[in-house]
Design a protein around this motif. Structure first.
Motif, short mmCIF file in Angstrom:
data_model
loop_
_atom_site.label_atom_id
_atom_site.label_comp_id
_atom_site.label_asym_id
_atom_site.label_seq_id
_atom_site.Cartn_x
_atom_site.Cartn_y
_atom_site.Cartn_z
N THR A 122 -17.35 -60.73 -64.10
CA THR A 122 -16.00 -60.16 -64.04
C THR A 122 -14.91 -61.21 -64.15
OG1 THR A 122 -16.16 -60.18 -61.61
CG2 THR A 122 -16.68 -58.11 -62.75
N THR A 123 -15.24 -62.48 -63.86
CA THR A 123 -14.27 -63.57 -63.95
C THR A 123 -14.89 -64.71 -64.72
OG1 THR A 123 -13.27 -63.04 -61.80
CG2 THR A 123 -12.87 -65.23 -62.68
N SER A 124 -14.11 -65.29 -65.65
CA SER A 124 -14.56 -66.49 -66.34
C SER A 124 -13.45 -67.53 -66.34
CB SER A 124 -14.99 -66.18 -67.78
OG SER A 124 -13.90 -65.72 -68.56
N ALA A 125 -13.85 -68.78 -66.18
CA ALA A 125 -12.92 -69.91 -66.30
C ALA A 125 -12.99 -70.38 -67.75
CB ALA A 125 -13.31 -71.03 -65.35
N GLU A 126 -11.91 -70.17 -68.48
CA GLU A 126 -11.89 -70.43 -69.92
C GLU A 126 -11.03 -71.64 -70.24
OE1 GLU A 126 -13.58 -68.74 -72.17
OE2 GLU A 126 -14.27 -67.04 -70.94
N MET A 127 -11.53 -72.49 -71.10
CA MET A 127 -10.77 -73.59 -71.68
C MET A 127 -10.79 -73.39 -73.19
SD MET A 127 -11.58 -77.69 -71.86
CE MET A 127 -11.80 -77.94 -70.10
N TYR A 128 -9.62 -73.03 -73.74
CA TYR A 128 -9.60 -72.83 -75.19
C TYR A 128 -8.18 -72.88 -75.72
CZ TYR A 128 -12.37 -72.12 -79.31
OH TYR A 128 -13.02 -72.35 -80.49
N PHE A 129 -8.07 -72.86 -77.04
CA PHE A 129 -6.79 -72.91 -77.72
C PHE A 129 -6.12 -71.53 -77.72
CE2 PHE A 129 -9.91 -75.73 -79.79
CZ PHE A 129 -9.36 -76.96 -79.48
N SER A 130 -4.83 -71.50 -78.09
CA SER A 130 -4.07 -70.24 -78.19
C SER A 130 -4.24 -69.42 -76.92
CB SER A 130 -4.49 -69.43 -79.43
OG SER A 130 -4.20 -70.15 -80.61
N GLY A 131 -3.75 -69.97 -75.83
CA GLY A 131 -3.93 -69.32 -74.54
C GLY A 131 -3.41 -67.90 -74.50
N GLU A 132 -2.31 -67.63 -75.19
CA GLU A 132 -1.77 -66.27 -75.21
C GLU A 132 -2.77 -65.28 -75.79
OE1 GLU A 132 -0.32 -68.91 -76.41
OE2 GLU A 132 1.63 -69.17 -75.43
N ALA A 133 -3.47 -65.69 -76.85
CA ALA A 133 -4.45 -64.81 -77.46
C ALA A 133 -5.62 -64.54 -76.52
CB ALA A 133 -4.96 -65.42 -78.78
N VAL A 134 -6.03 -65.57 -75.78
CA VAL A 134 -7.11 -65.40 -74.81
C VAL A 134 -6.69 -64.43 -73.71
CG1 VAL A 134 -8.54 -66.58 -73.09
CG2 VAL A 134 -8.09 -67.68 -75.28
N ALA A 135 -5.48 -64.61 -73.18
CA ALA A 135 -5.00 -63.72 -72.12
C ALA A 135 -4.88 -62.29 -72.61
CB ALA A 135 -3.65 -64.22 -71.61
N GLU A 136 -4.36 -62.09 -73.82
CA GLU A 136 -4.24 -60.73 -74.37
C GLU A 136 -5.60 -60.06 -74.49
OE1 GLU A 136 -2.30 -61.38 -78.06
OE2 GLU A 136 -0.33 -61.80 -77.18
N ALA A 137 -6.60 -60.81 -74.90
CA ALA A 137 -7.93 -60.24 -75.06
C ALA A 137 -8.51 -59.80 -73.72
CB ALA A 137 -8.85 -61.26 -75.72
N VAL A 145 -9.63 -63.69 -65.77
CA VAL A 145 -9.79 -65.02 -66.35
C VAL A 145 -8.98 -66.05 -65.58
CG1 VAL A 145 -7.86 -64.76 -67.99
CG2 VAL A 145 -9.74 -66.33 -68.53
N ALA A 146 -9.55 -67.24 -65.43
CA ALA A 146 -8.82 -68.43 -65.02
C ALA A 146 -8.69 -69.26 -66.29
CB ALA A 146 -9.58 -69.21 -63.95
N LEU A 147 -7.50 -69.28 -66.84
CA LEU A 147 -7.27 -69.79 -68.19
C LEU A 147 -6.64 -71.18 -68.16
CD1 LEU A 147 -6.95 -69.53 -71.27
CD2 LEU A 147 -4.89 -68.15 -70.86
N GLY A 148 -7.33 -72.13 -68.78
CA GLY A 148 -6.79 -73.46 -68.97
C GLY A 148 -6.65 -73.72 -70.46
N PRO A 149 -5.48 -73.45 -71.05
CA PRO A 149 -5.31 -73.74 -72.47
C PRO A 149 -5.73 -75.18 -72.76
CG PRO A 149 -3.43 -72.50 -71.66
CD PRO A 149 -4.26 -72.86 -70.46
#
Length: 443
Positions: A122-137, A145-149
């Motif tokens: 249910t939760t993933s720590a993501e490191m990736y480009f285009s953080g807005e696109a990751v959050a929208e998905a 998500v715990a998002l680290g662009p």
């Protein structure tokens, strides 16, 4: 606050520190999507007439926490699959990622989020480009998500922005939207400092300062392959020592892999409260080595499990990591008791939350978000049934069940997976969009 949802099951595993098994138990969810009660049905608080009640036939447990992933890399799955880490990155992955568009990243992340829900993550720590696109998905699929662009300075990736530009963009994003946002705080923002071998010390120092100022999580790769950080080790002793000298470890840090740590590194991480994302599957496939999981746990380091990216693993199934973590710990120590089933399960749930310094996920406890997974026990993994000892039940859960048993998933009390299908998006449409995006990336 009134109970909005009651989930009842013959077995509930709340993933408390003792990995207790509750029988004939319920999980109550309030109107905010948080757990208000988890315990035996006998003695549960009265429920109102408007409470929805779901009778679940199997096992309820908290949503799994994937502490290290690059899920949009679903588009790159199978590329360079027989290369070691540094050649795989430089010859295959970074050139492919340079062709990614934000729409491609969103398509890959949606597919990854769906794949993870089907595995009970249910939760993933993501490191990736285009953080807005990751959050929208993630918001579209309904997971967390715990998002680290990604902040990186590597050849061929100049089009993703300089490290100074990316850090400034993250600063502005957090200052504008807050550290957590979205329904039920589904998105947490932070900094994805790729590594000490792809970023200069100035960048790492700046990231550490920005993150501490905002209370944000820094995700970074540490000591994954033996030959990745030779210059850093020669100059500073080790990457952990370098990060500490720059003040990075004074804040919230989640260090991924940590395969090649010394005793001094382990002591340092323990003293600083640094979390570790242990990724046994990816580390084995890339021949990077096996992290010292038993030693890290003995030192008191909060350790969670991660899948890493789906092009280096090659899936997003944390149940496999639970099993591999247990087996590699036993194999590396020569001790069949090195990591018992309960502790392996806790690493994928409560331990992952602790590694991220999160007290609102990872367990079925009052006040935490109602991120809940229902496992179907009409499966050969539970051939002995549920009327068995707690020890045998947990052993079957960890060593035999796997993601094939995941049936339903709730995030903040909202059902986002029913009978293995996502409720918010059409899985086949998501897969089709990812295929189209992958064709563009591969050229």
């Amino acid at each position: 606050m009134s109970t909005a949802l009651r989930l009842h099951a013959p077995i509930v595993v709340p993933c408390d520190p003792d990995c207790t098994v509750l029988r004939d138990a319920v999980v109550d969810v309030d109107e905010r999507g948080r757990i208000s009660y988890c315990g035996p049905r006998e003695g549960a608080p009265p429920r109102g007439q408007g409470t929805e009640v779901r009778e679940c036939s199997g096992i309820l447990l908290p949503g799994l926490v994937n502490t290290h992933a690059h899920s949009p890399m679903t588009l790159l799955r199978g590329m360079g699959g027989d290369l070691p880490l540094l050649r795989w990155l430089r010859e295959v992955i970074w050139p492919a990622e340079a062709r990614l568009r934000p729409a491609d990243i969103r398509a890959g992340m949606e597919l990854g989020a769906v794949e993870m829900l089907r595995a009970g993550i249910t939760t993933s720590a993501e490191m990736y480009f285009s953080g807005e696109a990751v959050a929208e998905a993630v918001l579209a699929v309904g997971s967390r998500v715990a998002l680290g662009p990604a902040v990186i300075a590597a050849p061929g990736l100049e089009g993703m922005g300089s490290w100074k530009t990316v850090v400034a963009d993250i600063d502005r994003w957090i200052d504008a939207d807050g550290l957590r946002f979205g329904p039920a705080d589904r998105v947490e923002l932070g900094y994805g400092a790729h590594s000490a071998y792809t970023l200069p010390p100035e960048a790492l120092r700046t990231i550490g300062e920005s993150a501490r100022e905002r209370g944000a999580l820094v995700q970074t790769h540490v000591a994954e392959a033996a030959d990745e950080d030779l210059a850093q080790r020669e100059a500073h002793g080790s990457v952990p020592a370098l990060l500490d000298s720059l003040g990075v470890l004074d804040g919230r840090v989640l260090a991924a892999h940590c395969v090649h740590l010394s005793d001094a590194d382990i002591e340092l991480f323990a003293a600083r409260g640094t979390g570790v994302a242990h990724c046994p599957g990816s580390n084995a496939k890339l021949a990077s080595g096996t992290a010292r999981l038993v030693d890290m746990l003995a030192a008191g380091i909060p350790v969670g499990l991660g899948t890493d990216g789906p092009s280096s693993n090659d899936d997003l199934d944390l149940w496999e990591e639970v099993q591999l973590a247990g087996m590699f710990a036993r194999l590396s120590t020569g001790d069949a008791t090195a990591l018992a089933a309960p502790r392996a399960l806790l690493a994928a749930t409560r331990g992952g939350a602790a590694a991220m310094q999160r007290s609102d996920i990872g367990a079925l406890e009052p006040g935490r978000w109602a991120d809940v997974v229902h496992l179907d026990v009409d499966n050969p993994a539970f051939a002995t049934g549920l009327d068995t000892s707690d020890e045998q039940l947990l052993a079957n859960l960890v060593w035999a069940a796997g993601s094939r048993c995941v049936r339903d998933v709730w995030v903040a009390g909202e059902e986002v997976l029913r009978d293995r299908e996502p409720t918010r998006v059409d899985r086949r449409a998501v897969q089709a969009a990812a295929r189209t995006a992958a064709q563009h990336v591969r050229g």
